[in-house]
Design a protein around this motif. Structure first.
Motif, PDB file in Angstrom:
ATOM      1  N   ASP A 106       1.045  -1.318  -0.048  1.00  0.00           N
ATOM      2  CA  ASP A 106      -0.048  -0.093  -0.010  1.00  0.00           C
ATOM      3  C   ASP A 106       0.812   1.268  -0.043  1.00  0.00           C
ATOM      4  O   ASP A 106       0.655   2.326  -0.617  1.00  0.00           O
ATOM      5  CB  ASP A 106      -1.019  -0.040   1.329  1.00  0.00           C
ATOM      6  CG  ASP A 106      -1.855  -1.049   1.339  1.00  0.00           C
ATOM      7  OD1 ASP A 106      -2.468  -1.499   0.185  1.00  0.00           O
ATOM      8  OD2 ASP A 106      -2.180  -1.675   2.339  1.00  0.00           O
ATOM      9  N   ILE A 107       1.841   1.372   0.872  1.00  0.00           N
ATOM     10  CA  ILE A 107       2.738   2.448   1.156  1.00  0.00           C
ATOM     11  C   ILE A 107       4.108   2.111   0.989  1.00  0.00           C
ATOM     12  O   ILE A 107       4.685   1.143   1.455  1.00  0.00           O
ATOM     13  CB  ILE A 107       2.350   2.878   2.486  1.00  0.00           C
ATOM     14  CG1 ILE A 107       0.972   3.418   2.547  1.00  0.00           C
ATOM     15  CG2 ILE A 107       3.336   3.954   2.963  1.00  0.00           C
ATOM     16  CD1 ILE A 107       0.544   4.736   1.830  1.00  0.00           C
ATOM     17  N   PRO A 151       1.791   6.389  -1.627  1.00  0.00           N
ATOM     18  CA  PRO A 151       1.508   5.292  -2.094  1.00  0.00           C
ATOM     19  C   PRO A 151       2.122   4.487  -3.186  1.00  0.00           C
ATOM     20  O   PRO A 151       2.860   4.865  -3.980  1.00  0.00           O
ATOM     21  CB  PRO A 151       0.192   5.807  -2.899  1.00  0.00           C
ATOM     22  CG  PRO A 151      -0.014   7.190  -2.505  1.00  0.00           C
ATOM     23  CD  PRO A 151       1.347   7.963  -2.180  1.00  0.00           C
TER      24      PRO A 151
END
Ligand SMILES: CC(C)(COP(=O)(O)OP(=O)(O)OC[C@H]1O[C@@H](n2cnc3c(N)ncnc32)[C@H](O)[C@@H]1OP(=O)(O)O)[C@@H](O)C(=O)NCCC(=O)NCCS
Length: 223
Positions: free
Chosen positions: A98-99, A220
């Protein structure tokens, strides 16, 4: 506070004081066996926050030990960041699907000591900070700039292995939106094959609540 400035895929935990129930693993305790009481308390409580965030992400609580440059080491496929200052401790963790880069920083909401702004700001940043202090003095823009640069370093260094000086990032705040951008001015780091390239520009958010300034950057993952 962290929830307001980080995306929902980031697990966060924070404390305004020290948590009496916070405890260390033996390998963590060994790292601060000779440290002063204040350092022991921030180190312990921030790890309590980290473990709350680990559980929120569905991970088992585990020791949080430092890597080569002092950054916390996380389980595989996890990124995270810790911060502490008087009256505040916080941790943020996310899955690397996700990150890719994550950095948070808290500072006391007080002007920087004399001379520090000159040491950490680029000439343009210094001019803007001084103009804002004159017009909107309810925010310590000098301290906010310092915090944003610390967040940049905490996001950047674990991902790239690169050390940054304060002149290696140029920060611009949007004073109304509670956002900032950081242009990286350092030479491009060489990353392991297959790693998504480090961005030239990082976008962050900031918040001032009572006596604490908080900044956060979460990049992101590419989809
Ligand atoms: C490492 C540094 C960023 C920590 O920031 P700080 O405001 O002093 O302290 P904070 O309490 O907010 O954060 C401390 C936590 O940062 C984390 N940290 C330490 N080194 C780190 C690194 N290289 N990368 C990411 N996180 C790091 C640790 O978890 C540490 O807490 P712990 O020792 O209890 O585990 C700072 O001391 C520093 O070295 N700054 C110089 C580099 C820099 O900021 N350059 C500007 C680039 S534009």
């Amino acid at each position: 506070m962290l929830r307001r400035i980080l995306p929902s895929c980031v697990a966060v935990a924070e404390c305004r004081g020290d948590a009496p129930e916070a405890a260390l693993y033996p390998e963590e305790a060994a790292l601060i066996s000779t440290a002063a009481e204040a350092r022991r308390r921030e180190f312990t409580t921030v790890r309590h926050c980290a473990r709350r965030a680990m559980r929120e992400l569905g991970l088992r609580a585990a020791p949080v030990l430092p890597s080569r440059h002092g950054a916390p080491r996380w389980p595989d496929q996890v990124v995270g960041s810790l911060t502490h200052c008087p009256g505040y401790r916080g941790g943020a963790l996310a899955r690397s699907r996700d990150i890719t880069l994550l950095g948070i920083d808290a500072e006391p909401h007080r002007p920087l000591p004399d001379g520090v702004l000159d040491a950490i700001a680029l000439p343009g940043e210094r001019r803007l900070v001084r103009a804002r202090l004159a017009r909107r003095g309810e925010v310590c823009w000098d301290r906010l700039l310092f915090s944003a640069k610390e967040s940049v370093y905490k996001a950047w260094n674990p991902y790239t292995g690169q050390r940054l000086e304060f002149e290696d990032a140029s920060i611009a705040f949007d004073p109304d939106a509670g956002t900032f951008t950081a242009h990286l001015l350092a030479p491009r780091p060489r990353l392991p094959a297959g790693a998504p390239p480090a961005p030239d520009l990082l976008e962050g958010r900031w918040l001032v609540r009572e006596d604490v300034v908080l900044t956060a950057i979460a990049v992101p993952a590419p989809r």
